[in-house]
Design a protein around this motif. Structure first.
Motif, PDB file in Angstrom:
ATOM      1  N   ASP A  43      77.576  54.109  58.152  1.00 22.08           N
ATOM      2  CA  ASP A  43      78.375  55.008  57.317  1.00 22.08           C
ATOM      3  C   ASP A  43      79.339  54.184  56.459  1.00 22.08           C
ATOM      4  O   ASP A  43      79.725  53.081  56.854  1.00 22.08           O
ATOM      5  CB  ASP A  43      79.179  55.924  58.252  1.00 22.08           C
ATOM      6  N   ASP A  44      79.734  54.729  55.311  1.00 22.81           N
ATOM      7  CA  ASP A  44      80.719  54.056  54.439  1.00 22.81           C
ATOM      8  C   ASP A  44      80.333  52.606  54.173  1.00 22.81           C
ATOM      9  O   ASP A  44      81.191  51.710  54.168  1.00 22.81           O
ATOM     10  CB  ASP A  44      82.132  54.096  55.070  1.00 22.81           C
ATOM     11  N   GLU A  49      76.908  58.954  49.323  1.00 24.78           N
ATOM     12  CA  GLU A  49      77.845  59.982  49.774  1.00 24.78           C
ATOM     13  C   GLU A  49      78.781  60.417  48.662  1.00 24.78           C
ATOM     14  O   GLU A  49      79.091  59.638  47.764  1.00 24.78           O
ATOM     15  CB  GLU A  49      78.744  59.411  50.859  1.00 24.78           C
TER      16      GLU A  49
END
Ligand code: C2E
Ligand code: MG
Ligand code: MG
Ligand code: MG
Length: 284
Positions: free
Chosen positions: A180-181, A237
């Motif tokens: 993630d990220d 995202e």
């Protein structure tokens, strides 16, 4: 003059710290109760195929509505939960609730895609995370392949041998693993080589720069090429605009998550949207 400024700054910090420590203690107590009082809920945000718009996954995102304080953002309370150790209990609740929701959708024959759950580094503190996940999968009756575990690069700041072993065990269970990220935390490209990963999620910070920051655009292009060359799925995202979508489409990003397609919503609301989509298909 600088002495004076320094003093003010000190006083400000001191005041701020006192308050935030107090606030943290208060929130910690409240969060402890929140688990028992059903104040926590999960929202679900679909991830879509960049080209077809078809839903390819759903991320579970925690929400906390305190009866007096109101909505408290996970950006605010997750770090507190991490610091106090409450994240272990909160994280277990998240896993169980998300897997139950997935089971409900399986039984209803809708949203036949994996459910993604965010795992905090502090949930890796002891070996039980693998057993915990295995138990929850058994208990809720979903397949490991239905569960996608999202971790941030922060986990690599922990003992890396241990983290690698744990991720390998999770992978052996059959769950998928996403970073993630991607690109915002402790980054070492070496882990892309050593870890059993399935997906990288390009952080919103870079997506914001599409159309106005050439460096962000260059980094995104490179991340997509890097991820795909390693056989990983690449999701962007925080996609909010058509321009961002088109850039990601042109650069062959596999998937999109963002307000442009769907906001995080309650499971029931997502179900309603799905059934509206279905009936539209029947009509046309
Ligand atoms: P994340 O895992 O990177 O989740 C994506 C965040 O971006 C979510 O914020 C989501 O609501 C938001 N988002 C999605 N699309 C857009 C968009 O188009 N524009 C904008 N401005 N925002 C968008 P949220 O739900 O506030 O969560 C923030 C962070 O809190 C998450 O970032 C994750 O790190 C953490 N978090 C949330 N739920 C959990 C959980 O159950 N467990 C753990 N450990 N952390 C969680
Ligand atoms: Mg996430
Ligand atoms: Mg993220
Ligand atoms: Mg329901």
């Amino acid at each position: 003059k600088s002495k004076e400024l320094g003093k003010n700054k000190y006083q400000f910090c001191d005041y701020f710290m006192k308050n935030s420590v107090y606030e943290e203690m208060k929130l910690t107590n409240y969060l402890y109760q929140a688990l028992d009082r059903d104040e926590l809920i999960l929202c679900y945000q679909p991830q879509v195929n960049t080209i077809t718009g078809e839903i390819i996954g759903v991320e579970a995102l925690i929400r906390w509505y305190h009866p007096q304080i109101g909505f408290i953002s996970p950006k605010h309370f997750i770090p507190i939960a991490e610091k106090t150790g409450l994240i272990v209990a909160v994280g277990e609740w998240v896993l169980r609730t998300a897997c139950r929701q997935k089971k409900e959708w399986l039984d209803k024959g809708i949203l036949d895609v994996p459910i993604a759950v965010n795992l905090s580094v502090n949930q890796f503190v002891n070996n039980s995370i693998v057993i915990q996940i295995e138990n929850i999968l058994n208990e809720t009756g979903i397949n490991p392949s239905h569960l996608d575990i999202e971790v941030t690069e922060r986990i690599f700041m922990k003992d890396s041998e241990y983290v690698i072993r744990t991720l390998e065990q999770l992978k052996c269970l059959g769950v998928t693993i996403s970073i993630d990220d991607f690109g915002t935390e402790y980054s070492s490209l070496n882990y892309l080589k050593t870890l059993p990963l399935d997906k990288i999620k390009i952080a919103m910070e870079f997506v914001r720069g599409i159309g106005n920051n050439e460096k962000d655009e260059a980094i995104i292009k490179a991340m997509i090429i890097l991820g795909k060359s390693l056989g990983l799925e690449v999701i962007a995202e925080g996609v909010e605009t058509k321009e961002q979508l088109e850039f990601l489409e042109d650069n062959l990003c596999d998937g999109i998550q963002g307000y442009y397609f769907y906001r995080p919503m309650l499971g029931d609301d997502l179900e309603k949207i799905m059934s509206v989509n279905d009936s539209e298909m029947i009509v046309s």
